[in-house]
Enzyme design. Sequence first.
Site, PDB file in Angstrom:
ATOM      1  N   GLN A  27       7.011  27.301 -19.831  1.00 31.21           N
ATOM      2  CA  GLN A  27       7.682  25.858 -20.161  1.00 31.21           C
ATOM      3  C   GLN A  27       6.718  24.846 -19.966  1.00 31.21           C
ATOM      4  O   GLN A  27       6.670  23.728 -20.661  1.00 31.21           O
ATOM      5  CB  GLN A  27       8.906  25.736 -19.124  1.00 31.21           C
ATOM      6  CG  GLN A  27       9.659  24.886 -19.524  1.00 31.21           C
ATOM      7  CD  GLN A  27      10.439  25.159 -20.683  1.00 31.21           C
ATOM      8  OE1 GLN A  27      10.481  24.463 -21.759  1.00 31.21           O
ATOM      9  NE2 GLN A  27      11.148  26.448 -20.843  1.00 31.21           N
TER      10      GLN A  27
ATOM     11  N   HIS B  69       4.405  23.075 -22.627  1.00 31.69           N
ATOM     12  CA  HIS B  69       4.924  22.408 -23.993  1.00 31.69           C
ATOM     13  C   HIS B  69       4.136  20.979 -23.785  1.00 31.69           C
ATOM     14  O   HIS B  69       3.736  20.365 -24.722  1.00 31.69           O
ATOM     15  CB  HIS B  69       6.310  22.110 -23.837  1.00 31.69           C
ATOM     16  CG  HIS B  69       7.199  23.443 -24.216  1.00 31.69           C
ATOM     17  ND1 HIS B  69       7.114  23.532 -25.843  1.00 31.69           N
ATOM     18  CD2 HIS B  69       7.712  24.158 -23.913  1.00 31.69           C
ATOM     19  CE1 HIS B  69       7.658  24.727 -26.095  1.00 31.69           C
ATOM     20  NE2 HIS B  69       8.105  25.049 -25.038  1.00 31.69           N
TER      21      HIS B  69
END
Length: 438
Positions: free
Chosen positions: A264, A267
């Site tokens: 995550q 990103h």
Amino acid sequence: MSTRRIHRLDASAAGFDAQLDALLHFDQGTDDAVQQAVTEVLAAVRKQGDAAVVEYTRKFDKLDVAGIEALDLPRRELQVALDGLSKEQRAALETAAERVRVYHERQLLQSWTFQEADGTRLGQKVTPLDRVGLYVPGGKASYPSSVLMNAIPAKVAGVGELIMVSPTPRGERNPLVLAAAAITGVDRVITIGGAQAVAALAYGTQSIPQVDKIVGPGNAYVAEAKRRVFGTVGIDMVAGPSEVLIISDGTGEPDWVAMDLFAQAEHDEVAQSILLCTDADFIERVAHSIERLLPTMPRAEIIAASLANRGALVKVASLDQACELANRIAAEHLELSLADAEPWVEKIRHAGAIFIGHHSVEALGDYCAGPNHVLPTMRSARFSSPLGVYDFQKRSSLIHMSQAGARALAPVAATLAYGEGLQAHARSAEMRAEGHAD
């Protein structure tokens, strides 16, 4: 990077609520320069149409083109891109597309009616949108998975025409994106991007028809443009930074959890990765895994910044407390990394997607599990849902009153209308009780 730079919180400590609120807070406001630029672009495209779109494409994408026709990709180019993929890439794309299609076919809403005793028929008519615009980032930062996740539900819904816009800065085209457009049956691909592409889809130009809805991710200019044209057309959402929340009971592999947090965080620097865990020793093991694995990541700097800015390792007293916090956080992605995860699903009220068990990793959901990866962010999972077929369908109420039904309900409607001071409403209803239509 040292894991000391990651927020280390204890849900039982004084001041935890304030600490969590500060961690979750993200100012999604657009700066003045972006707002001004988008204002100018929207106004120019609305007034000048194709000419403005072409001019902005020359300016921002460094493409010397004479007109929109030079930016329209023929379908054969999409097929060439598909045929040019390696066997492995094509198989992966086709497998993912099929899984996404099968899942979304179950979401189709159907029209329905029912009849009352006096012959009155009521119901709902479901129809697909006529035309949808799909924005896909272009150049090196291109995501074929976004094509699958947006185009397939639209096609399953029966959208009449799907127009994809995707910039090709300096002529750079991503073959996987074009191949995904071929596989999903996108009707038209135009190599334009930015706020000018959003404006063209929203207002229409001489060569680009106005759409009914615009979906798909983009940069700050695209997000602001979508926000501004909402009402003229529909939009999917204005998404914030991506998020993952992992609930752990101390079972499983700390390396897996660390990598899920990385997935995550890579990103961008404002993505959010949070672990809620009942086991203090396991939290330390995850911290050590982060230390050891981070230097091996190509995007280590971005991951490190993201974890330092908005990441956290949180000790919770129980799984019940973890679920309460999960509902408060309302994360985009929620992983239940638990030995026995299924019973805890019912405790979760707010999450974009729930990944159940140690093997149900977000990365599979992002690409090929089947459910949509376009999910609510910024705590909006409290009131919104993943993108789906239903976002490309609309509902019309059906009301067919029988004579007896109209006579029976006229006094009810008239009484309420008089109470609101709307005499014409009242008389309109009363007339159905007083006379007969041929």
